[in-house]
Motif scaffolding. Sequence first.
Motif, PDB file in Angstrom:
ATOM      1  N   THR A   9       0.823  -1.201   0.000  1.00 22.43           N
ATOM      2  CA  THR A   9       0.000   0.000   0.000  1.00 22.43           C
ATOM      3  C   THR A   9       0.862   1.258   0.000  1.00 22.43           C
ATOM      4  O   THR A   9       1.991   1.248   0.491  1.00 22.43           O
ATOM      5  CB  THR A   9      -0.919   0.039   1.239  1.00 22.43           C
ATOM      6  OG1 THR A   9      -0.104   0.068   2.414  1.00 22.43           O
ATOM      7  CG2 THR A   9      -1.843  -1.163   1.288  1.00 22.43           C
ATOM      8  N   THR A  10       0.286   2.323  -0.547  1.00 21.89           N
ATOM      9  CA  THR A  10       0.926   3.633  -0.541  1.00 21.89           C
ATOM     10  C   THR A  10      -0.147   4.679  -0.265  1.00 21.89           C
ATOM     11  O   THR A  10      -1.177   4.696  -0.930  1.00 21.89           O
ATOM     12  CB  THR A  10       1.586   3.934  -1.911  1.00 21.89           C
ATOM     13  OG1 THR A  10       2.490   2.892  -2.229  1.00 21.89           O
ATOM     14  CG2 THR A  10       2.317   5.258  -1.883  1.00 21.89           C
ATOM     15  N   ALA A  11       0.092   5.525   0.716  1.00 28.22           N
ATOM     16  CA  ALA A  11      -0.782   6.660   1.033  1.00 28.22           C
ATOM     17  C   ALA A  11      -2.231   6.244   1.274  1.00 28.22           C
ATOM     18  O   ALA A  11      -3.153   6.842   0.735  1.00 28.22           O
ATOM     19  CB  ALA A  11      -0.703   7.716  -0.068  1.00 28.22           C
ATOM     20  N   ILE A  12      -2.427   5.220   2.084  1.00 26.66           N
ATOM     21  CA  ILE A  12      -3.783   4.801   2.432  1.00 26.66           C
ATOM     22  C   ILE A  12      -4.174   5.411   3.775  1.00 26.66           C
ATOM     23  O   ILE A  12      -3.303   5.777   4.561  1.00 26.66           O
ATOM     24  CB  ILE A  12      -3.917   3.265   2.486  1.00 26.66           C
ATOM     25  CG1 ILE A  12      -2.960   2.667   3.527  1.00 26.66           C
ATOM     26  CG2 ILE A  12      -3.708   2.655   1.117  1.00 26.66           C
ATOM     27  CD1 ILE A  12      -3.195   1.214   3.827  1.00 26.66           C
ATOM     28  N   PRO A  13      -5.456   5.527   4.055  1.00 28.95           N
ATOM     29  CA  PRO A  13      -5.875   6.049   5.358  1.00 28.95           C
ATOM     30  C   PRO A  13      -5.382   5.156   6.504  1.00 28.95           C
ATOM     31  O   PRO A  13      -5.230   3.946   6.340  1.00 28.95           O
ATOM     32  CB  PRO A  13      -7.407   6.022   5.270  1.00 28.95           C
ATOM     33  CG  PRO A  13      -7.714   6.028   3.814  1.00 28.95           C
ATOM     34  CD  PRO A  13      -6.583   5.298   3.159  1.00 28.95           C
ATOM     35  N   ASP A  14      -5.144   5.758   7.663  1.00 32.42           N
ATOM     36  CA  ASP A  14      -4.615   5.023   8.817  1.00 32.42           C
ATOM     37  C   ASP A  14      -5.506   3.866   9.237  1.00 32.42           C
ATOM     38  O   ASP A  14      -5.013   2.809   9.620  1.00 32.42           O
ATOM     39  CB  ASP A  14      -4.419   5.968  10.003  1.00 32.42           C
ATOM     40  CG  ASP A  14      -3.274   6.937   9.779  1.00 32.42           C
ATOM     41  OD1 ASP A  14      -2.388   6.627   8.956  1.00 32.42           O
ATOM     42  OD2 ASP A  14      -3.269   7.998  10.439  1.00 32.42           O
ATOM     43  N   HIS A  15      -6.821   4.055   9.171  1.00 28.69           N
ATOM     44  CA  HIS A  15      -7.708   2.978   9.615  1.00 28.69           C
ATOM     45  C   HIS A  15      -7.607   1.739   8.729  1.00 28.69           C
ATOM     46  O   HIS A  15      -7.817   0.623   9.185  1.00 28.69           O
ATOM     47  CB  HIS A  15      -9.159   3.462   9.709  1.00 28.69           C
ATOM     48  CG  HIS A  15      -9.816   3.708   8.386  1.00 28.69           C
ATOM     49  ND1 HIS A  15      -9.682   4.897   7.712  1.00 28.69           N
ATOM     50  CD2 HIS A  15     -10.612   2.925   7.638  1.00 28.69           C
ATOM     51  CE1 HIS A  15     -10.375   4.826   6.586  1.00 28.69           C
ATOM     52  NE2 HIS A  15     -10.940   3.641   6.512  1.00 28.69           N
ATOM     53  N   VAL A  16      -7.243   1.911   7.461  1.00 23.96           N
ATOM     54  CA  VAL A  16      -7.076   0.766   6.562  1.00 23.96           C
ATOM     55  C   VAL A  16      -5.841  -0.031   6.972  1.00 23.96           C
ATOM     56  O   VAL A  16      -5.878  -1.256   7.053  1.00 23.96           O
ATOM     57  CB  VAL A  16      -6.970   1.222   5.091  1.00 23.96           C
ATOM     58  CG1 VAL A  16      -6.705   0.041   4.172  1.00 23.96           C
ATOM     59  CG2 VAL A  16      -8.229   1.952   4.671  1.00 23.96           C
ATOM     60  N   GLY A  17      -4.749   0.672   7.251  1.00 23.60           N
ATOM     61  CA  GLY A  17      -3.538   0.000   7.729  1.00 23.60           C
ATOM     62  C   GLY A  17      -3.775  -0.720   9.045  1.00 23.60           C
ATOM     63  O   GLY A  17      -3.275  -1.817   9.271  1.00 23.60           O
ATOM     64  N   GLY A  18      -4.573  -0.120   9.914  1.00 24.55           N
ATOM     65  CA  GLY A  18      -4.900  -0.750  11.188  1.00 24.55           C
ATOM     66  C   GLY A  18      -5.690  -2.025  10.999  1.00 24.55           C
ATOM     67  O   GLY A  18      -5.450  -3.027  11.670  1.00 24.55           O
TER      68      GLY A  18
END
Length: 111
Positions: A9-18
Amino acid sequence: MASMVVISTTAIPDHVGGALSRWLIEPTPGLYVGTVSARVRDELWSAVSASVGDGVAVLIHPADTEQGFAMRTAGQRRRHVIDFDGLQLIRFAANAVDTTPASETASEIVN
């Protein structure tokens, strides 16, 4: 049966990474790796692709293809996955945003 998946991933919202880090490990920023079932993989990908926003995401997972894997992409990107006689290849767009219809195949591009 569980299989290994890789999501970059690149530049995704924080909640997606969480959400991804609940199921997969993050060895480097934006790279998620793990072993999950096909159902969990598809649910994760649905969540990622629906909320990628201005970012980019790529999913690579095992598949019964000649290459042994399949790729899925979401978001605006310069690289596009195209099908060339059953092989998934990467095509670079001239601009950051590609204007080629998604249904165009590699054989149409070459000719």
